[in-house]
Enzyme design. Structure first.
Site, short mmCIF file in Angstrom:
data_model
loop_
_atom_site.label_atom_id
_atom_site.label_comp_id
_atom_site.label_asym_id
_atom_site.label_seq_id
_atom_site.Cartn_x
_atom_site.Cartn_y
_atom_site.Cartn_z
N LYS A 20 40.14 40.45 48.34
CA LYS A 20 39.99 39.46 47.05
C LYS A 20 39.53 38.20 47.97
O LYS A 20 40.18 37.81 48.95
CB LYS A 20 41.17 39.17 46.36
CG LYS A 20 41.03 38.39 45.47
CD LYS A 20 42.37 38.27 44.30
CE LYS A 20 43.41 37.32 44.85
NZ LYS A 20 43.19 35.95 45.28
N GLU A 29 38.50 34.08 46.90
CA GLU A 29 38.50 32.88 45.90
C GLU A 29 37.07 32.19 45.89
O GLU A 29 36.39 32.36 46.91
CB GLU A 29 39.48 31.83 46.23
CG GLU A 29 40.84 32.36 46.17
CD GLU A 29 41.92 31.38 46.35
OE1 GLU A 29 41.57 30.09 46.66
OE2 GLU A 29 43.17 31.45 46.38
N GLU A 57 42.35 32.64 36.78
CA GLU A 57 43.74 32.04 36.97
C GLU A 57 43.78 30.78 36.32
O GLU A 57 42.69 29.92 36.45
CB GLU A 57 44.08 32.06 38.59
CG GLU A 57 45.46 31.50 38.69
CD GLU A 57 46.18 31.58 40.04
OE1 GLU A 57 45.51 31.97 40.86
OE2 GLU A 57 47.40 31.07 40.26
O1 KIV Z 1 48.00 35.39 45.86
C1 KIV Z 1 48.25 35.64 44.85
O2 KIV Z 1 49.28 36.38 44.38
C2 KIV Z 1 47.13 35.67 43.79
C3 KIV Z 1 47.31 36.01 42.47
C4 KIV Z 1 47.94 35.01 42.06
C5 KIV Z 1 46.02 36.61 42.00
O3 KIV Z 1 45.98 35.31 44.14
#
Ligand code: KIV
Length: 305
Positions: free
Chosen positions: A120, A122, A190
């Protein structure tokens, strides 16, 4: 019909797309360690995110900015070892995907060294080029827009709902589309108003996973310590389904009291041996043993030694 004996297999991007296409709402949770990953996997959670929230909720840093690749890989490996079915998503830490080359190298480490199935990152429009390069290289990517904790310092420092005014709402929609067009298989939304998250969800072909973004997303994600009531505060968007901080505190106090009272360990937690064997080992006769029987909870020093 006999039960299937097929070994468990990991969910893939195609499985997630199928569930989304079938209208299933997708639950995702963060996990950072082996026993939690095992428990969540057994509970059937399909998506486990090794979030860089690790930094705050597990390592005690004041923000996610301090989290390193070494820490993320260490915890991702534990989550992969603990799970058999869930797709494990590694959260790429701050400044590890600023260029395409860095992104490919670090995402590769999540997949090759740690065994994650996806990463993931950002950012919307600003991260689209990097997402595209990773997807082309065969790396499944989850996007993340709205409140993006790694950019906290640049976003004014204070956690804040995003997209409340017209221009912010438009740019979040553009971000979501850019992430989708770059090839991400899903996107975290988010901290944004529910109506905006719903509108984004309706305009995308990939699942949206909300946190503080209302019920209109294709799935939801929560930080596991918030879910379990283990953190030192509860964010407004979280619902604790357990109160483990209280439970652990009560267990620790009960244990300490039992130790102080000599009530732990008891018979059930104690191993005994044949007294005659111990007599031999200590070179004493059975008669010397009288009164030297071992009280449960304590091993007396032998008076003959
Ligand atoms: O780091 C994390 O836990 C996140 C979630 C809040 C999506 O990015």
């Amino acid at each position: 019909m006999s039960a299937s004996t097929d070994p468990p297999r990991r969910l893939t991007v195609a499985d997630i797309a199928k569930r989304y296409g079938d209208g299933e709402r997708l639950p995702m949770l963060t996990a950072y360690d082996y026993p939690t990953a095992q428990t969540l996997d057994e509970a059937g959670i399909p998506l486990l995110l090794v979030g860089d929230s690790l930094g705050q909720v597990l390592l005690g840093y004041e923000s996610t900015v301090r989290v390193t690749m070494t820490e993320m890989l260490h915890h991702t490996k534990a989550v992969v070892r603990g799970s058999q079915r869930a797709m494990v998503i590694g959260d790429m830490p701050f400044l590890t995907y600023s260029t395409v080359d860095e992104a490919l190298e670090n995402a590769g480490r999540f997949l090759q060294e740690a065994g994650a199935q996806a990463v993931k990152i950002e950012g919307g429009v600003r991260s689209a080029r990097v997402i595209e390069a990773m997807v082309k290289a065969g790396i499944p990517v989850q996007g993340h827009i709205g409140w993006t904790p790694q950019a906290q310092l640049g976003m004014g420092g204070k956690v804040k709902v995003q997209g409340k005014d017209r221009s912010q709402a438009r740019s979040l929609l553009a971000d979501a589309l850019a992430v989708q067009e770059a090839g991400a298989f899903s996107i975290v939304l988010e901290l944004m108003p529910a109506q905006l998250a719903t509108a984004i969800t309706e305009r995308l072909r990939i699942p949206t996973i909300g946190i503080g973004a209302g019920p209109g997303c294709s799935g939801q994600v929560q930080v596991i310590t918030d879910l379990l009531g283990l953190g030192d505060f509860v964010p407004r968007h979280a619902r604790p389904y357990a109160q483990l901080r209280t439970t652990i505190g009560e267990a620790a106090r009960a244990y300490a009291a039992d130790v102080a009272a000599g009530a732990f360990p008891g018979d059930a937690e104690t191993v005994r041996m044949d007294d005659a064997v111990l007599d031999e080992a200590l070179g004493r006769g059975e008669s010397d043993r009288a009164g030297a029987s071992i009280p449960v909870g304590g091993i007396p020093l032998d008076r003959d030694l």
